[in-house]
Design a protein around this motif. Structure first.
Motif, PDB file in Angstrom:
ATOM      1  N   PRO A  93      32.807   6.701 -21.875  1.00 46.25           N
ATOM      2  CA  PRO A  93      32.451   6.626 -23.233  1.00 46.25           C
ATOM      3  C   PRO A  93      33.609   5.042 -23.616  1.00 46.25           C
ATOM      4  O   PRO A  93      34.995   5.105 -22.719  1.00 46.25           O
ATOM      5  CB  PRO A  93      32.640   7.325 -24.327  1.00 46.25           C
ATOM      6  N   PRO A  94      32.991   4.156 -24.268  1.00 49.10           N
ATOM      7  CA  PRO A  94      33.804   3.083 -24.754  1.00 49.10           C
ATOM      8  C   PRO A  94      35.114   3.686 -25.517  1.00 49.10           C
ATOM      9  O   PRO A  94      35.309   4.418 -25.853  1.00 49.10           O
ATOM     10  CB  PRO A  94      33.042   2.675 -26.257  1.00 49.10           C
ATOM     11  N   GLY A  95      36.337   2.376 -23.950  1.00 51.50           N
ATOM     12  CA  GLY A  95      37.548   3.583 -25.398  1.00 51.50           C
ATOM     13  C   GLY A  95      38.380   4.524 -24.414  1.00 51.50           C
ATOM     14  O   GLY A  95      39.571   4.677 -25.036  1.00 51.50           O
ATOM     15  N   THR A  96      37.741   4.986 -23.906  1.00 49.66           N
ATOM     16  CA  THR A  96      38.396   6.224 -22.842  1.00 49.66           C
ATOM     17  C   THR A  96      38.767   5.869 -21.568  1.00 49.66           C
ATOM     18  O   THR A  96      39.126   7.007 -20.539  1.00 49.66           O
ATOM     19  CB  THR A  96      37.380   7.908 -22.104  1.00 49.66           C
ATOM     20  N   ALA A  97      38.860   4.589 -21.197  1.00 52.03           N
ATOM     21  CA  ALA A  97      39.640   4.459 -19.761  1.00 52.03           C
ATOM     22  C   ALA A  97      40.527   5.315 -19.964  1.00 52.03           C
ATOM     23  O   ALA A  97      41.346   6.087 -18.930  1.00 52.03           O
ATOM     24  CB  ALA A  97      39.760   3.100 -19.268  1.00 52.03           C
ATOM     25  N   GLN A 114      29.637  -0.412 -18.891  1.00 53.59           N
ATOM     26  CA  GLN A 114      30.678   0.441 -18.445  1.00 53.59           C
ATOM     27  C   GLN A 114      31.233  -0.151 -17.167  1.00 53.59           C
ATOM     28  O   GLN A 114      32.526  -0.271 -17.313  1.00 53.59           O
ATOM     29  CB  GLN A 114      30.459   1.654 -17.286  1.00 53.59           C
ATOM     30  N   LEU A 115      30.608  -0.962 -16.267  1.00 54.58           N
ATOM     31  CA  LEU A 115      31.261  -1.498 -14.820  1.00 54.58           C
ATOM     32  C   LEU A 115      32.521  -3.024 -15.838  1.00 54.58           C
ATOM     33  O   LEU A 115      33.975  -2.673 -15.036  1.00 54.58           O
ATOM     34  CB  LEU A 115      30.595  -2.707 -14.493  1.00 54.58           C
ATOM     35  N   GLN A 116      32.515  -3.436 -16.871  1.00 54.05           N
ATOM     36  CA  GLN A 116      33.156  -4.324 -17.689  1.00 54.05           C
ATOM     37  C   GLN A 116      34.612  -4.084 -17.964  1.00 54.05           C
ATOM     38  O   GLN A 116      35.977  -4.581 -17.402  1.00 54.05           O
ATOM     39  CB  GLN A 116      32.546  -5.071 -18.353  1.00 54.05           C
ATOM     40  N   GLU A 117      33.981  -2.844 -18.991  1.00 52.34           N
ATOM     41  CA  GLU A 117      34.884  -1.929 -19.223  1.00 52.34           C
ATOM     42  C   GLU A 117      36.065  -1.272 -18.588  1.00 52.34           C
ATOM     43  O   GLU A 117      37.758  -1.062 -18.755  1.00 52.34           O
ATOM     44  CB  GLU A 117      34.624  -1.068 -20.318  1.00 52.34           C
ATOM     45  N   TRP A 118      35.424  -1.238 -17.071  1.00 49.43           N
ATOM     46  CA  TRP A 118      36.219  -0.353 -16.312  1.00 49.43           C
ATOM     47  C   TRP A 118      37.170  -1.404 -15.233  1.00 49.43           C
ATOM     48  O   TRP A 118      38.704  -1.362 -15.306  1.00 49.43           O
ATOM     49  CB  TRP A 118      35.704   0.702 -14.733  1.00 49.43           C
ATOM     50  N   ARG A 119      36.915  -2.034 -15.482  1.00 50.60           N
ATOM     51  CA  ARG A 119      37.495  -3.889 -14.844  1.00 50.60           C
ATOM     52  C   ARG A 119      38.395  -4.111 -15.687  1.00 50.60           C
ATOM     53  O   ARG A 119      39.554  -4.775 -15.444  1.00 50.60           O
ATOM     54  CB  ARG A 119      36.073  -4.976 -14.277  1.00 50.60           C
ATOM     55  N   ALA A 120      38.311  -4.107 -16.992  1.00 50.96           N
ATOM     56  CA  ALA A 120      39.205  -4.752 -17.652  1.00 50.96           C
ATOM     57  C   ALA A 120      40.260  -3.824 -17.695  1.00 50.96           C
ATOM     58  O   ALA A 120      41.719  -4.366 -17.952  1.00 50.96           O
ATOM     59  CB  ALA A 120      39.058  -4.584 -19.357  1.00 50.96           C
ATOM     60  N   CYS A 121      40.220  -2.531 -18.142  1.00 47.86           N
ATOM     61  CA  CYS A 121      41.739  -1.494 -17.930  1.00 47.86           C
ATOM     62  C   CYS A 121      42.740  -1.868 -16.508  1.00 47.86           C
ATOM     63  O   CYS A 121      43.218  -1.915 -16.292  1.00 47.86           O
ATOM     64  CB  CYS A 121      41.003  -0.035 -17.845  1.00 47.86           C
ATOM     65  N   ALA A 122      41.307  -2.470 -15.086  1.00 49.62           N
ATOM     66  CA  ALA A 122      42.201  -2.364 -13.801  1.00 49.62           C
ATOM     67  C   ALA A 122      43.188  -3.510 -14.380  1.00 49.62           C
ATOM     68  O   ALA A 122      44.123  -3.756 -13.857  1.00 49.62           O
ATOM     69  CB  ALA A 122      41.173  -2.848 -13.087  1.00 49.62           C
ATOM     70  N   ARG A 123      42.141  -4.867 -15.136  1.00 48.46           N
ATOM     71  CA  ARG A 123      43.163  -6.217 -15.051  1.00 48.46           C
ATOM     72  C   ARG A 123      44.724  -5.963 -15.602  1.00 48.46           C
ATOM     73  O   ARG A 123      45.761  -6.302 -15.787  1.00 48.46           O
ATOM     74  CB  ARG A 123      42.449  -7.429 -15.728  1.00 48.46           C
TER      75      ARG A 123
END
Length: 373
Positions: A93-97, A114-123
């Motif tokens: 869910p948004p904001g839960t990485a 979801q893919l973009q949010e997971w990539r952003a967390c990885a960055r």
């Protein structure tokens, strides 16, 4: 407090045979050959108790688990030994990485957001993060559509920061072996899989395990089959029944011809009848749709429901059963050797999955494992 005291106070007793669950897991694992056999623990292990089921399967050698929600995954992590993998089917869910990382959970990424949010967390972290990628092959429920994958993969860096551990999809009609959707979805899965060379693949839910090796790939995802739900309705069930349920008699009375029983006056006695009321109803998951259709068992003898299923009680026609066997406080069988979950589901016009996941919280629960003492 002794367990028998809790049982005596409860309106019904639900028993889960963990030895049967483990035996079903072994059978599914054997059918999969070289494929890893995971276990789906969503909805509190299909209503039967994640706290007991997950550790039992871990002892059996299961090392990969699935939940639907993040909260389920967080709870499951506390129950498993180190080294077990947990995938969350609905993704982050948004904001839960950060919750996924803190609890060592792997999201199943279902859409570009979801893919973009997971990539952003990885960055932000400066390292690649594990994920499963789900594709929609025709069910139109969750997963990246073929057009999404085509658009995303046109960018050479579309997976930057993501370390795919699994490529997966879900079959719409796996419980109907002859349905053309099975072959169609498998062919689409094969095509989309080319985007992920070398990544382990998973397509088989409980029923698809029985469709043959073409559907097994690298990882199986059985859920309800672990508890004895028939994976191929209409065919003999190859699995062991794991769930039994017995409800306690509250009252027994005699009614005369013309007397009504239950809400709505739907049952009118056609003569002198003995009626037993049991402490179980739709608040416990025994659906109102079973009115006029359901049955229980006393000493192996079927006794039909008489009248409308109520919130906390059901009335049974026990005419002809010896009075000593239907006295207040005694138990009658709702699930067991004579009537499984699939049979109850057919009476209610639904599927066994719904029967299991509706089972209520008021039962006294017994977890038996005869293989382990």
């Amino acid at each position: 407090m002794p367990a028998f005291a809790d049982a005596a106070r409860a309106g019904a007793v639900l028993t889960l045979d963990l030895a049967a669950v483990r035996a079903n897991y072994r059978q599914l694992r054997a059918l999969g050959g070289s494929a890893v056999c995971a276990a789906v623990m969503k909805a509190d292990a299909y209503g039967l108790g994640m706290e007991q089921v997950a550790p039992a399967l871990a002892l059996e050698g299961c090392r990969v688990f699935f939940t639907a929600h993040l909260g389920e995954g967080m709870r499951l992590r506390q129950l498993l030994p180190a080294g077990c993998g947990i995938y969350v089917l609905h993704g982050p869910p948004p904001g839960t990485a950060h919750d996924f990382l803190e609890h060592d959970l792997v999201p199943v990424l279902n859409d570009p957001g979801q893919l973009q949010e997971w990539r952003a967390c990885a960055r932000r972290l400066g390292r690649a993060l594990p994920a499963a990628i789900q594709a929609d092959t025709g069910m139109s429920r969750m997963g990246l559509a073929a057009a999404d994958l085509a658009a995303l993969s046109a960018d050479p860096g579309w997976l930057a920061g993501v370390r795919p551990q699994l490529f997966m999809s879900h079959l719409a009609c796996a419980d109907e072996p002859a349905h053309p959707m099975n072959g169609l979805q498998r062919r689409r899965f094969e095509q989309l899989r080319e985007v992920f060379p070398g990544v382990p693949a998973s397509l088989a839910n409980s029923s698809a395990v029985f469709l043959g090796t073409d559907y097994h790939y690298d990882l199986l995802r059985p859920g309800a089959a672990l508890y004895g739900i028939n994976p191929q309705p209409g065919a003999p069930n190859p699995l062991r029944q794991a769930v039994s349920l017995a409800a306690r008699i509250v009252q027994v009375r005699t009614v005369r011809e013309g007397d009504i029983v239950g809400y709505g006056a739907r049952y009118v006695a056609g003569g002198t009848r003995r009626i037993a009321t049991i402490a179980l109803g739709y608040a416990d998951g025994w659906q109102r749709a079973l009115t006029g259709r359901g049955q229980a068992f006393v000493d192996g003898m079927a006794v039909p429901f008489a009248g409308t299923v109520s919130m906390d009680s059901i009335t049974l026609d026990v005419t002809g059963i010896p009075e000593a066997r239907v006295a207040p406080g005694q138990l009658v069988e709702l699930l067991g050797a004579r009537q499984g979950v699939d049979e109850v589901a057919a009476q209610a016009g639904t599927i066994g999955y719904e029967v299991l996941t509706r089972l209520g919280s008021r039962f006294h629960r017994v977890y038996r494992d005869d293989d382990r003492g």
